[in-house]
Enzyme design. Structure first.
Site, mmCIF file in Angstrom:
data_model
loop_
_atom_site.group_PDB
_atom_site.id
_atom_site.type_symbol
_atom_site.label_atom_id
_atom_site.label_comp_id
_atom_site.label_asym_id
_atom_site.label_seq_id
_atom_site.Cartn_x
_atom_site.Cartn_y
_atom_site.Cartn_z
ATOM 1 N N ASP A 116 -1.943 -0.382 5.759
ATOM 2 C CA ASP A 116 -2.318 0.196 7.063
ATOM 3 C C ASP A 116 -3.796 0.520 7.190
ATOM 4 O O ASP A 116 -4.261 0.874 8.267
ATOM 5 C CB ASP A 116 -1.549 1.505 7.281
ATOM 6 N N ASP B 130 0.017 5.148 1.106
ATOM 7 C CA ASP B 130 -0.099 6.090 2.232
ATOM 8 C C ASP B 130 -0.152 5.362 3.570
ATOM 9 O O ASP B 130 -0.938 4.433 3.760
ATOM 10 C CB ASP B 130 -1.367 6.938 2.074
ATOM 11 N N ASP C 126 0.863 -1.166 0.000
ATOM 12 C CA ASP C 126 0.000 0.000 0.000
ATOM 13 C C ASP C 126 0.914 1.235 0.000
ATOM 14 O O ASP C 126 2.115 1.113 0.273
ATOM 15 C CB ASP C 126 -0.857 -0.085 1.268
HETATM 16 O O1 LIG Z 1 -4.465 3.133 -0.362
HETATM 17 P P1 LIG Z 1 -3.539 4.209 0.120
HETATM 18 O O2 LIG Z 1 -2.320 4.353 -0.722
HETATM 19 O O3 LIG Z 1 -3.212 4.056 1.577
HETATM 20 O O4 LIG Z 1 -4.368 5.568 -0.051
HETATM 21 C C1 LIG Z 1 -5.453 5.850 0.824
HETATM 22 C C2 LIG Z 1 -5.693 7.332 0.857
HETATM 23 O O5 LIG Z 1 -4.434 7.915 1.192
HETATM 24 C C3 LIG Z 1 -4.327 9.325 1.149
HETATM 25 O O6 LIG Z 1 -4.957 9.868 2.289
HETATM 26 C C4 LIG Z 1 -4.342 9.505 3.505
HETATM 27 O O7 LIG Z 1 -2.988 9.993 3.534
HETATM 28 C C5 LIG Z 1 -2.866 11.448 3.497
HETATM 29 C C6 LIG Z 1 -1.396 11.787 3.436
HETATM 30 O O8 LIG Z 1 -0.680 11.255 4.497
HETATM 31 C C7 LIG Z 1 -3.563 12.029 4.740
HETATM 32 O O9 LIG Z 1 -3.473 13.448 4.713
HETATM 33 C C8 LIG Z 1 -5.028 11.589 4.736
HETATM 34 O O10 LIG Z 1 -5.672 12.041 5.920
HETATM 35 C C9 LIG Z 1 -5.138 10.059 4.671
HETATM 36 O O11 LIG Z 1 -6.488 9.661 4.541
HETATM 37 C C10 LIG Z 1 -4.876 9.888 -0.128
HETATM 38 O O12 LIG Z 1 -4.836 11.288 -0.083
HETATM 39 C C11 LIG Z 1 -6.249 9.363 -0.436
HETATM 40 O O13 LIG Z 1 -6.704 9.841 -1.665
HETATM 41 C C12 LIG Z 1 -6.161 7.848 -0.492
HETATM 42 O O14 LIG Z 1 -7.421 7.290 -0.803
#
Ligand SMILES: O=P(O)(O)OC[C@H]1O[C@H](O[C@H]2O[C@H](CO)[C@@H](O)[C@H](O)[C@H]2O)[C@H](O)[C@@H](O)[C@@H]1O
Length: 386
Positions: free
Chosen positions: A326, A125, A123
């Site tokens: 995560d 983020d 993954d």
């Molecule tokens: O599947 P992932 O790669 O884990 O993406 C899931 C979402 O991640 C991002 O948002 C998350 O991370 C951001 C940066 O650290 C944080 O600001 C936010 O609060 C988290 O939800 C991304 O911006 C989303 O579009 C993804 O869906």
């Protein structure tokens, strides 16, 4: 290899994941697709109801779901690292008994994996990059990039992210990987005839380097709808300070990490009200983010299966898939590995939570350490076999 370990599968998604499960609707409207391009097997039947009574909506749970959606990065740091109370430490240690650290259990893991070829699924983020306030600044560090690049020299490695595929590629920037964006609804994979035969939405294409690839976009017909919803949400949330809407191509994220908690219900209302008009879209919860996505039966778990098949690694006794993630959306992938009793799900979390994963890692720095250890271990054995 015994992947059942010492604990039974658990349902992780304590927060409801669909609009109907959010309690938004009280009567059932079966989903009826208008597009012809989605294979029948991919259609999800999501019961829906139009209500518009937001008092009912609020009382039935989405605000609670928003509140419980993961502690912020700062809070985790504070709670776990800086001022960790003995109680929090105890809780984490107890939790580690159920989800042992993949680092401390490394030898046990690699013993189980002896003679198998590892396939890595990562993954983005919260796994490769730490959670930060601004989604556009969630860059992975150079050391992590080097660790992932090195890992990809030894194992087929894919990134499966909720972000758009282009965005996650821009952040990661390693050509040797496979990328699945939009929670697996946008996959570039190696050309393999059997895969395109089985998946009507799989077409031949070329990647950024001009190489022939298969492009799989099971929600392709939703593109105009997602764009429309993105535009509407930008407009409707523009007065909510801190709210940010992100277009992830086949899904839309509405971030409320930087919105004052007293205004979270306004964010939730905006999103839920809009979805009343889009019965073919559903809502899921991520880390301080509401995610709107097409009602199709496709998720990160299905993406893992698809990629394994595309790589010619599916249903092979000598293949060990490892998925590191995560978020709640990663649970679908953990579940697939657990149900097929093959491979390892590794949950990245600094706080105890229920999961379908088998092992855990505390944060992205531990993920990096784990990846490096895998490489070292594999490099010291023959031909990518450990
Ligand atoms: O599947 P992932 O790669 O884990 O993406 C899931 C979402 O991640 C991002 O948002 C998350 O991370 C951001 C940066 O650290 C944080 O600001 C936010 O609060 C988290 O939800 C991304 O911006 C989303 O579009 C993804 O869906």
């Amino acid at each position: 290899m015994d992947l059942k370990s010492n604990h039974t599968p658990v349902l992780t998604d304590t927060v409801p994941i669909t609009k109907s499960r959010l309690g938004v609707h009280s009567s059932l409207l079966p989903y009826s697709p208008t597009g012809a391009t989605i294979p029948h097997g991919l259609l999800l039947s999501i019961p829906r109801k139009k209500t518009g009574i937001l008092g009912d909506v609020r009382s039935s749970g989405w605000l609670d779901a928003m509140k419980s959606s993961s502690p912020s990065a700062k809070k985790i740091t504070k709670d776990v690292h800086e001022f960790a109370s003995p109680d929090a430490d105890d809780a984490y240690s107890t939790w580690l008994l159920r989800y042992p650290s993949a680092l401390t259990s490394f030898e046990q893991m690699t013993n189980h994996a002896k003679g198998k070829k590892i396939a890595l699924f990562l993954d983005y983020d919260g796994t490769l990059s730490p959670i930060v306030d601004d989604p556009d600044s969630a860059l992975m560090c150079d050391n992590m990039r080097a660790a992932v690049r090195k890992a990809a020299e030894y194992f087929p490695t894919a990134i499966i992210s909720g972000r758009s595929r282009d965005k996650v590629y821009e952040f990661v920037g390693i050509t040797e990987l496979y990328y699945a964006g939009s929670h697996g609804m946008d996959i570039i994979s190696p050309v393999r005839q059997s895969v395109s035969d089985n998946h009507p939405n799989c077409i031949s294409s070329t990647d950024k380097q001009g190489k022939e690839v298969n492009l799989f976009q099971p929600a392709a017909e939703f593109l105009p709808m997602i764009d429309e919803v993105f535009t509407l949400l930008v407009e409707r949330t523009k007065e909510i300070e801190g709210a940010k809407v992100e277009n992830n191509k086949f899904c839309v994220s509405v971030h409320y990490r930087n919105v004052l908690e007293k205004n979270w219900d306004t964010v939730g209302q905006c999103v839920n009200e809009l979805l009343e008009d889009y019965p073919r879209l559903r809502l899921t919860h991520g880390r301080k983010v509401l995610e709107i996505r097409p009602v199709i039966d496709w998720d990160k778990g299905k993406a893992v299966t698809f990629l394994l098949e595309s790589l010619g690694l599916r249903n092979r006794e000598d293949v060990l898939p490892i998925y590191v993630g995560d978020d709640r959306t990663d649970e679908d992938a953990f579940k697939v590995l657990r149900e097929e009793t093959r491979g390892y799900g590794i949950l990245v979390s600094s706080a105890p939570k229920e999961s379908n994963a088998v092992y855990s890692l505390r944060d992205p720095s531990e993920v990096m350490e784990f990846l490096k250890s895998l490489v070292v271990c594999t490099a010291s054995s023959q031909n990518g076999l450990i």
